[in-house]
Structure formats: structure tokens, C-alpha cells
Motif scaffolding. Structure first.
Motif, PDB file in Angstrom:
ATOM      1  N   ASP A  18       0.897  -1.189  -0.067  1.00  0.00           N
ATOM      2  CA  ASP A  18       0.176  -0.093   0.079  1.00  0.00           C
ATOM      3  C   ASP A  18       0.814   1.289   0.111  1.00  0.00           C
ATOM      4  OD1 ASP A  18      -2.563  -1.539   0.349  1.00  0.00           O
ATOM      5  OD2 ASP A  18      -1.668  -1.621   2.251  1.00  0.00           O
ATOM      6  N   ALA A  19       2.096   1.186   0.508  1.00  0.00           N
ATOM      7  CA  ALA A  19       3.137   2.079   0.601  1.00  0.00           C
ATOM      8  C   ALA A  19       4.456   1.881   0.469  1.00  0.00           C
ATOM      9  CB  ALA A  19       2.722   2.909   2.219  1.00  0.00           C
ATOM     10  N   VAL A  20       5.205   2.737  -0.114  1.00  0.00           N
ATOM     11  CA  VAL A  20       6.655   2.475   0.012  1.00  0.00           C
ATOM     12  C   VAL A  20       7.072   3.578   0.582  1.00  0.00           C
ATOM     13  CG1 VAL A  20       6.793   3.847  -2.328  1.00  0.00           C
ATOM     14  CG2 VAL A  20       8.900   2.688  -1.540  1.00  0.00           C
ATOM     15  N   VAL A  21       8.044   3.086   1.458  1.00  0.00           N
ATOM     16  CA  VAL A  21       8.760   3.904   2.517  1.00  0.00           C
ATOM     17  C   VAL A  21      10.439   4.026   2.448  1.00  0.00           C
ATOM     18  CG1 VAL A  21       9.029   4.278   5.135  1.00  0.00           C
ATOM     19  CG2 VAL A  21       6.935   3.160   4.112  1.00  0.00           C
ATOM     20  N   ALA A  22      10.931   5.262   2.882  1.00  0.00           N
ATOM     21  CA  ALA A  22      12.372   5.165   2.470  1.00  0.00           C
ATOM     22  C   ALA A  22      12.540   6.428   3.477  1.00  0.00           C
ATOM     23  CB  ALA A  22      12.881   5.804   1.230  1.00  0.00           C
ATOM     24  N   GLY A  23      13.966   6.477   3.700  1.00  0.00           N
ATOM     25  CA  GLY A  23      14.454   7.353   4.659  1.00  0.00           C
ATOM     26  C   GLY A  23      14.856   8.783   4.172  1.00  0.00           C
ATOM     27  N   ASP A  24      15.046   9.080   2.833  1.00  0.00           N
ATOM     28  CA  ASP A  24      15.194  10.299   2.182  1.00  0.00           C
ATOM     29  C   ASP A  24      14.357  10.941   1.174  1.00  0.00           C
ATOM     30  OD1 ASP A  24      18.307   9.028   2.892  1.00  0.00           O
ATOM     31  OD2 ASP A  24      18.556  11.223   2.165  1.00  0.00           O
ATOM     32  N   LEU A  25      14.015  12.048   1.395  1.00  0.00           N
ATOM     33  CA  LEU A  25      12.879  12.633   0.612  1.00  0.00           C
ATOM     34  C   LEU A  25      13.279  12.783  -0.977  1.00  0.00           C
ATOM     35  CD1 LEU A  25      10.425  14.226   0.067  1.00  0.00           C
ATOM     36  CD2 LEU A  25      11.515  16.324   1.048  1.00  0.00           C
ATOM     37  N   GLU A  64       7.417  10.065   8.526  1.00  0.00           N
ATOM     38  CA  GLU A  64       6.023  10.295   8.771  1.00  0.00           C
ATOM     39  C   GLU A  64       5.121   8.834   9.131  1.00  0.00           C
ATOM     40  OE1 GLU A  64       5.006  12.966   5.043  1.00  0.00           O
ATOM     41  OE2 GLU A  64       5.913  11.175   4.162  1.00  0.00           O
ATOM     42  N   LEU A  65       5.670   7.866   8.594  1.00  0.00           N
ATOM     43  CA  LEU A  65       5.174   6.486   9.052  1.00  0.00           C
ATOM     44  C   LEU A  65       5.028   6.319  10.577  1.00  0.00           C
ATOM     45  CD1 LEU A  65       4.228   3.636   7.588  1.00  0.00           C
ATOM     46  CD2 LEU A  65       6.412   2.896   8.333  1.00  0.00           C
ATOM     47  N   LEU A  66       6.203   6.568  10.856  1.00  0.00           N
ATOM     48  CA  LEU A  66       6.697   6.263  12.523  1.00  0.00           C
ATOM     49  C   LEU A  66       5.794   7.204  13.291  1.00  0.00           C
ATOM     50  CD1 LEU A  66      10.361   5.574  12.379  1.00  0.00           C
ATOM     51  CD2 LEU A  66       8.446   3.719  12.493  1.00  0.00           C
ATOM     52  N   ALA A  67       5.776   8.318  12.934  1.00  0.00           N
ATOM     53  CA  ALA A  67       5.093   9.202  13.707  1.00  0.00           C
ATOM     54  C   ALA A  67       3.696   9.684  13.616  1.00  0.00           C
ATOM     55  CB  ALA A  67       5.778  10.678  13.464  1.00  0.00           C
ATOM     56  N   GLY A  68       2.996   9.042  12.550  1.00  0.00           N
ATOM     57  CA  GLY A  68       1.814   9.270  12.309  1.00  0.00           C
ATOM     58  C   GLY A  68       1.298  10.333  11.733  1.00  0.00           C
ATOM     59  N   GLU A  69       2.279  11.040  11.182  1.00  0.00           N
ATOM     60  CA  GLU A  69       2.148  12.222  10.402  1.00  0.00           C
ATOM     61  C   GLU A  69       2.054  12.052   8.821  1.00  0.00           C
ATOM     62  OE1 GLU A  69       2.709  15.882  11.373  1.00  0.00           O
ATOM     63  OE2 GLU A  69       3.402  15.725  13.220  1.00  0.00           O
ATOM     64  N   THR A  70       0.972  11.223   8.516  1.00  0.00           N
ATOM     65  CA  THR A  70       0.737  10.979   7.146  1.00  0.00           C
ATOM     66  C   THR A  70      -0.227  11.935   6.572  1.00  0.00           C
ATOM     67  OG1 THR A  70      -0.649   9.446   7.778  1.00  0.00           O
ATOM     68  CG2 THR A  70       1.332   8.664   7.362  1.00  0.00           C
ATOM     69  N   PRO A  71      -0.228  12.253   5.015  1.00  0.00           N
ATOM     70  CA  PRO A  71      -1.288  13.215   4.468  1.00  0.00           C
ATOM     71  C   PRO A  71      -2.481  13.392   5.089  1.00  0.00           C
ATOM     72  CG  PRO A  71       0.185  11.834   2.799  1.00  0.00           C
ATOM     73  CD  PRO A  71       0.492  11.360   4.171  1.00  0.00           C
ATOM     74  N   GLU A  72      -3.174  12.252   5.404  1.00  0.00           N
ATOM     75  CA  GLU A  72      -4.622  12.457   5.948  1.00  0.00           C
ATOM     76  C   GLU A  72      -4.774  12.803   7.299  1.00  0.00           C
ATOM     77  OE1 GLU A  72      -3.901   8.117   5.319  1.00  0.00           O
ATOM     78  OE2 GLU A  72      -3.176   9.991   4.430  1.00  0.00           O
ATOM     79  N   VAL A  85       3.580   7.105  -1.103  1.00  0.00           N
ATOM     80  CA  VAL A  85       5.006   7.134  -0.729  1.00  0.00           C
ATOM     81  C   VAL A  85       5.363   8.170   0.316  1.00  0.00           C
ATOM     82  CG1 VAL A  85       7.023   8.064  -2.038  1.00  0.00           C
ATOM     83  CG2 VAL A  85       5.130   7.282  -3.326  1.00  0.00           C
ATOM     84  N   LEU A  86       5.880   7.369   1.393  1.00  0.00           N
ATOM     85  CA  LEU A  86       6.004   8.217   2.844  1.00  0.00           C
ATOM     86  C   LEU A  86       7.607   7.869   3.257  1.00  0.00           C
ATOM     87  CD1 LEU A  86       3.072   6.391   4.645  1.00  0.00           C
ATOM     88  CD2 LEU A  86       3.053   8.579   3.483  1.00  0.00           C
ATOM     89  N   LEU A 119      12.149   9.651  -2.412  1.00  0.00           N
ATOM     90  CA  LEU A 119      10.840   9.572  -2.505  1.00  0.00           C
ATOM     91  C   LEU A 119      10.141  10.504  -3.732  1.00  0.00           C
ATOM     92  CD1 LEU A 119      10.265   9.752   1.472  1.00  0.00           C
ATOM     93  CD2 LEU A 119       9.887   7.841  -0.132  1.00  0.00           C
ATOM     94  N   LEU A 120      10.608  11.583  -3.824  1.00  0.00           N
ATOM     95  CA  LEU A 120      10.443  12.430  -5.074  1.00  0.00           C
ATOM     96  C   LEU A 120      10.333  11.814  -6.314  1.00  0.00           C
ATOM     97  CD1 LEU A 120      12.079  16.006  -3.874  1.00  0.00           C
ATOM     98  CD2 LEU A 120       9.572  15.302  -3.793  1.00  0.00           C
ATOM     99  N   ASN A 121      11.486  11.224  -6.353  1.00  0.00           N
ATOM    100  CA  ASN A 121      11.863  10.383  -7.726  1.00  0.00           C
ATOM    101  C   ASN A 121      10.889   9.413  -7.852  1.00  0.00           C
ATOM    102  OD1 ASN A 121      13.303   9.837 -10.115  1.00  0.00           O
ATOM    103  ND2 ASN A 121      14.668   8.274  -8.608  1.00  0.00           N
ATOM    104  N   ILE A 122      10.656   8.475  -6.558  1.00  0.00           N
ATOM    105  CA  ILE A 122       9.717   7.468  -7.088  1.00  0.00           C
ATOM    106  C   ILE A 122       8.275   7.625  -7.043  1.00  0.00           C
ATOM    107  CG2 ILE A 122       8.905   5.487  -5.451  1.00  0.00           C
ATOM    108  CD1 ILE A 122      11.736   5.076  -4.327  1.00  0.00           C
TER     109      ILE A 122
END
Lengths: 468, 244
Positions: free
Chosen positions: B202-209, B234-242, B229-230, B212-215
């Protein structure tokens, strides 16, 4: 070999859309990457072996003059002769003199990248001497009149159908795509040449100072025939290939073959020392070594010296995601991939190969697999420094760099500019928050959207949050 | 424990949410977080374009800004590696060598810091679903960041991590490479996206923006709107777009 590094972008783009090449590159990656990883599991303490190999190569470079002179003395003691060549022209002059001295009309060659550097085949042919490449890959390329695209697997860009067509055209035999049959056919074609050649030319994977030996690592057996059947054997190699002892070679070999093809050892490891002795059943009557500088000594004592440790295994290109997608011909000269991107600008001139140091993401996969710990991204970065210093980067790039550097050093102006950029980029985004087209960044938006910012910088949002 | 958050120029401009997510995680780990206001960029774009002088000037600026912090943490393996690995090289054999080495030694990539230094036990994130993790090159190869993000992901009870093939292969971003060699870069991104899609995540996660922009840019250009794309923060803190 003809230099075409200036066409890097053009060739790369063409190759990205060449379906057959893409399939071939995919096969290379599948075969070599996996094989290397599997082969290295045999080694108990890989970091230690790698450190030992690195130390051997570095020690040899630090004392290069000493070991090269020792090598020469040992070659002479075993009845051979060493020739020192400053550049390609000198290599060719020496070869022609030897050809004249021994009345050579036909040359059989085993694989040698240094000979590609020097354009030996063209030079010999122009002087009426027939040259036959006997490494299967190189033989195919000679028929196709193409340069190699990989230093270990030179014909990796072709598939068996391409080769079958080529053989029909040149051998006039029924077409086959069976690999064993194709090999048999090439062998039958080559055998008479081994027997009738007057001179055999080989490269050398290593030169052993203590014994005066040229050592070659091969799988096909052609190297043995080339170095033992003709009357004259000439080994041509770079000055950096020397190592002190056979013991050192045994350390390096464990890593070389595993890194290159994933083999614990190649089918043949030939240690060639001097000419045929009275008690020998076969071997050449004359043994010559041409030691080629061709720009290498300029790297000694510089930030780029580590490049001379290279043992030409090809692991860096096999693991390079750029090479994996564009293939070796895009690099435009003898040496492709990361090692080529460092060597080529140094050997042919920085301004002749401007793209090569820049066409890397610095992902570091090359340095990670290098058996002699060459920090390839650092060396490429150093070449970028030199390009900038010598004014070899485009005006627009230099201009943007200056503008960026100024803003980054002036926080208030930077905050203002990024606030503006965040708003502008937001304004041109579509309803999904994507920018389809960006002026001055067509390189990005031709193949991707650009995810737009939310419109406010972190700096501003954080200031608002902390003040409230 | 006084921690200086180096937001990074990409996060500041393009995705501030990642900065706030990092802040939240650091505070959850018990850190006293400061965000120096004059921070801009670590200098990597200049350094990798051959401009050592600009890189050195920005290194000095950053050193001043984070002088009084016990640690410097960045939500980026690439920027953290610039400081930790490359600053000492840039200043080798100069009067600033020692100061830069001390700064380097207390600089960490976010997940590395949370696991290795702070020993964070619980994470506030609430994501539910399947994710896949892309190992960004600099963090992975220059800082050894591989297990740390996975250790933290494992603390999210409703997340199923499905590893993609070639998770450690470069996505093709490479900073200015993505613009200078756009077609090679886009092909690398295309290959990466194929591996991501193949996991059904459902989501791809990485540690570098940057990655993420590229992907994300490539996924959306291909018409794929489904895979989110997170950033790991964001994933760990719960600060995702919605959630914001």
C-alpha cells in the motif's frame, strides 16, 4: 580505439531504447551479480582478504619503480626483453620493430584491453600484418567490427541470434543458434590461425617482479595457444600491473576470479616466464614484454592514485545501476562503468569525456564490491572538482551553482526565496499535487512528475507554531 | 539530551510534514529538541558538483548553528552522511579538522539515532497495511542504516513489511543527476517502481526525501495513484497526509 565519450548522452539514450541490448544487460546482471555473491561465500574472512589485496596493490604502487626494475631484471635473466612505452604510438612502433625483426606476417591475439587502448589491430593491419583475435568474444567483435562493451565479457551486448547471423555471413556455414555449435565453429575457424601465426600477443593480468613472469587468467584456452605456439610471444600491459611475488598473486587471484565471473578459479591460470628452454617441449623462441604507461604515471602521488590498484575484474560495472541500463558502449572508450569513468578522463583528457564523472548517482555500489577498495565515487567527485576548476562545466551549471551557494549562505534571503519557490511550485501543480512540466528541469519532468510542495516552508510553519 | 534537528533543505521546501514528524519522534524519545533558525543546506549539492569552497562555507555555518547540541539529527541518510563522513574529509589537514570530526561524531540519521542512541521503545504511528522499504544509498552504504528503520517499523502492530527485490539498488535520484541525466535516471526510477509495485504494498517507505520525490514522481507519471509514498518519519510519527 576510437574515442566517442563526447556522445555519451546520445548513445545512452539510444541504448535505453534498444530492446535486445536491454535483455542482454539484464542477463549479464543476473549471471555475474549472483555468481559473485555466491562465490564469495567460500571466503572465511572477506574483509581481511580484501584489506590484504588492497595492501598488496597499494604497496606495489608506492614502490612501483623498484618492482618494475626488478621485473625487468628477471625478464632479462630468463632470456626475455622488456620494452618501455610512454604512449600508444610507442607501443605500436615497438611492435612494428619486433614484427620486422622476426618477419611476422600473422599475429594471433588473446584478450587485452591495453591493446584496445593502443589501437594495435588497426596499426598492424595498416602495415600488412594479419591479426586474428582468438578470445571468442573478441573474435566475434573483430568479425562485427565493433569495440568491446565490457572488460571481462566484451561481447555481452550481443545475443546468440546476432552471433549466428554474423557467423553465417563470415563462415558461410549453415546457421545454428546452439551455443556449443557456435563455439565449435569458432574453434575450427581459429585452429589454423594458432598454428600459422608468427607472433602471439597477450595482455597480462599481473606481472610478477620476483620471477619476471607475465600471468594471464583465462577460461577458453586460447591464451595458452597464443603464448606457446607462435615463435614470438609479446605481452603488452600497463605498468601498474606489477606485484612483488607469486604469493601476492595467490591472494589477488582469490578475489579476482570471484569478483569477475563468480568462479573460485578460472579454467586456466598461465604463468609465462621467459622463452622456451632446451628441456621444454613447446613455447615461444622469443619473449617480449611491452610496459605501457599511456597516462598512468600521471596518477601516481595524486588523489586519484587508488585507481591504479584496479585489477580489472569488472565487478564495479556489473553492479552499477547506470551501466546496467545503458551498457558499455555509451562510455565511448575501452573502459566502461565506474572504473572507466575514472580512467578514461585521465587517459584521454578531462575535456574529452566531460559526462563520465558526472553520470553517476554516487550510490556507492561500485566501491562496495571493489576487491581492492577503490573509493570510486570519491575519485569521480574529485574529477568533478577538476572539471569545475578548469572551466569544463556549462555556463548555466556554473551560474546556478553560484546562485545556490550565495542563497544558502544568506539565511534571510534563503528563507524569502524558498517561501516564494514553495508558493510558485504549488501554484503550477495539478489537482493531484503533481507538476507535469518544469522549465529548466525538463530532464526531470520528461520521465516523471515532480511532487509539488504544500506551499509553506517548514521554517515558516515552525515559526508560526513556536510563536503561538 | 539536547538534540539539534537539521531539517534539510528538501524537507523545508517540499515536505515540511517530515520535519514535524521527526520533531515528534525525537520528543517521544525524550530529547530536548532545538531547530536552529538560520539553517539552510549541508552543502552536498556544491560538494558533489565539485565546488568544495561552497561546501566548506556551509559546513562552517552548520558547525556554528549546531555548536551547542549534544547531537545533530537529520531525517536524511544523505545529509547526515555529508556531515558525518564528508565534512572530516573536506577539512582534513586544516585547523578545523578536530571541530569537524567532533561534529561528525555526534551527527546521526534519524532512525539510527532513535535506535542506537535514544533506544526508542514505542512509536506513535498508527499506519495499517502492507509497506515496502527502499534503502537509500548514502544512509545504507555510508552510515550502515539498514536494520534501524526495520527495527522501528516492527514496532507498528498493524504494518506488514514486504521486502522488495533489489531494495538496495539506487532509485536513480542522485541529486542533480536526476536533471542532468534525466532519461537514465527515469529508467532507474522505472525499475525501482516495478519492484515496489510487485510487492503489492500500500505504501513505499524510505528515509530520504530525494528518493521519495523520484519514486512518487515516476509512479504518478505511470498513472499509479494507489501506492502511497511516505518518509519513514511520517510513517513512524503518524504524520501522514490524511492525519494532518
Amino acid at each position: 580505439m576510437k574515442l566517442s565519450s563526447a556522445q555519451f548522452k546520445h548513445t545512452a539514450r539510444k541504448n535505453l531504447h534498444d530492446v535486445r541490448l536491454q535483455q542482454a544487460l539484464h542477463r549479464l546482471q543476473e549471471r555475474f551479480v549472483g555468481a559473485r555473491a555466491a562465490a564469495l561465500t567460500d571466503i572465511d574472512d572477506l574483509p581481511r582478504l580484501r584489506a590484504a589485496a588492497t595492501e598488496i596493490r597499494q604497496h606495489a604502487l608506492t614502490h612501483l619503480d623498484v618492482y618494475l626494475e626488478q621485473f625487468e631484471r628477471q625478464v632479462v635473466a630468463s632470456g626475455g626483453q622488456v620494452h618501455w612505452a610512454r604512449d600508444a604510438a610507442e607501443v605500436n612502433r615497438i611492435l612494428l620493430e619486433l614484427a620486422a625483426r622476426y618477419q611476422v606476417r600473422k599475429v594471433a591475439k588473446s584478450k587485452s584491453m591495453v591493446s584496445e587502448e593502443c589501437g594495435i589491430n588497426e596499426m598492424l593491419a595498416a602495415n600488412g600484418i594479419e591479426v586474428i583475435e582468438t578470445d571468442l568474444g573478441e573474435y566475434i567483435l573483430q568479425l562485427a567490427r565493433e569495440p568491446p562493451s565490457h572488460i571481462v565479457a566484451p561481447v555481452v551486448h550481443k545475443n546468440k541470434e546476432d552471433i549466428a547471423d554474423l557467423f553465417v555471413r563470415h563462415h558461410h556455414r549453415p546457421r545454428t543458434t546452439e551455443i556449443a555449435e557456435l563455439c565449435r565453429e569458432a574453434r575450427e575457424m581459429l585452429r589454423p590461425h594458432f598454428l600459422s601465426a608468427d607472433m602471439g600477443i597477450s595482455g597480462a593480468n599481473f606481472l610478477v617482479a620476483e620471477t619476471g613472469s607475465a600471468l594471464i587468467v583465462t577460461n577458453e584456452g586460447n591464451g595458452r595457444l597464443v603464448t606457446t605456439l607462435p615463435r614470438v610471444h609479446v605481452a603488452i600491459t600497463g605498468i601498474e600491473k606489477v606485484v612483488p611475488t607469486l604469493e601476492d598473486v595467490s591472494v589477488l587471484l582469490r578475489l579476482l576470479t570471484r569478483s569477475a565471473t563468480g568462479q573460485s578459479i578460472t579454467n586456466y591460470v598461465s604463468v609465462l616466464t621467459g622463452h622456451k628452454r632446451a628441456s621444454d617441449l613447446d613455447g615461444p623462441e622469443h619473449f617480449h614484454v611491452i610496459l605501457v604507461d599511456n597516462g598512468r604515471s600521471q596518477l601516481l602521488g595524486t588523489e586519484l592514485e587508488a585507481m591504479l590498484r584496479c585489477i580489472r575484474c569488472g565487478a564495479c560495472m556489473n553492479h552499477c545501476p547506470v551501466y546496467q541500463n545503458i551498457g558499455g558502449h555509451a562510455y565511448g572508450w575501452v573502459y566502461p562503468g565506474p572504473m572507466g569513468s575514472v580512467l578514461t578522463p585521465n587517459l584521454v583528457g578531462l575535456s574529452e569525456a566531460r559526462d563520465l564523472p558526472n553520470a553517476s548517482t554516487f550510490c556507492g555500489a561500485c566501491a562496495e564490491v571493489c576487491p581492492v577498495s577503490i573509493p570510486l565515487p570519491d575519485l569521480l567527485r574529485h574529477l568533478r572538482v577538476r572539471q569545475l576548476e578548469q572551466g569544463l562545466r556549462p555556463r548555466r551549471e556554473r551560474g546556478s551553482l553560484r546562485v545556490w551557494a550565495w542563497f544558502a549562505q544568506h539565511p534571510r534571503a534563503y528563507a524569502w526565496a524558498s517561501r516564494l519557490a514553495a508558493r510558485l511550485l504549488r501554484a503550477v501543480a495539478n489537482r493531484r499535487g503533481m507538476i507535469r512540466r518544469l522549465p529548466l528541469a525538463g530532464g526531470w519532468t520528461d520521465g516523471r512528475d515532480f511532487p509539488a510542495p504544500s506551499g509553506r516552508t517548514f521554517r515558516d510553519l515552525y515559526a508560526r507554531r513556536t510563536s503561538s | 539530551m539536547r538534540v539539534g534537528l537539521f531539517v534539510t533543505c528538501l524537507v523545508d521546501l517540499l515536505r515540511p510534514r517530515i520535519g514535524f514528524a521527526a520533531l515528534r519522534l525525537l520528543e517521544a524519545a525524550g530529547a530536548d529538541v532545538v531547530v536552529p533558525r538560520t539553517q539552510t543546506c549541508c552543502g552536498q549539492p556544491g560538494y558533489n558538483s565539485g565546488d568544495k569552497q561552497a561546501a566548506r562555507a556551509l559546513a562552517h555555518k552548520l558547525l556554528d548553528e549546531f555548536q551547542d547540541c549534544d547531537y545533530l539529527v537529520a531525517p536524511s541518510g544523505s545529509c547526515a552522511a555529508m556531515i558525518r563522513v564528508h565534512y572530516p574529509t573536506l577539512f582534513a589537514d586544516t585547523d578545523d579538522a578536530a571541530a569537524m570530526s567532533r561534529l561528525a561524531a555526534r551527527t546521526y540519521e534519524l532512525t539510527d539515532f532513535l535506535v542506537t542512541i535514544a533506544g526508542l521503545q514505542t512509536v506513535p504511528g498508527t499506519f495499517a497495511g502492507r509497506i515496502t522499504y527502499h534503502d537509500s544509498c548514502s544512509g545504507l552504504r555510508e552510515l550502515g542504516v539498514r536494520k534501524q528503520p526495520r527495527t522501528l517499523i516492527a514496532k507498528l502492530p498493524h504494518v506488514d513489511l514486504q521486502e522488495m527485490h533489489e531494495a538496495q539498488t539506487c532509485c536513480g535520484f542522485g541529486g542533480t543527476f536526476a536533471v542532468k541525466y534525466g532519461d537514465i535516471s527515469a529508467r532507474m526510477a522505472e525499475n525501482k517502481c516495478a519492484q515496489i509495485t510487485a510487492t503489492g504494498a500500500d505504501a513505499v517507505v524510505a528515509g530520504d526525501l530525494g528518493c521519495l520525490l523520484n519514486i512518487e514522481g515516476r509512479l504518478r507519471r505511470e498513472g499509479s495513484q494507489k501506492t502511497r509514498v511516505l518518509h519513514i518519519a511520517e510513517l513512524l510519527a503518524g504524520e501522514t497526509p490524511e492525519s494532518t
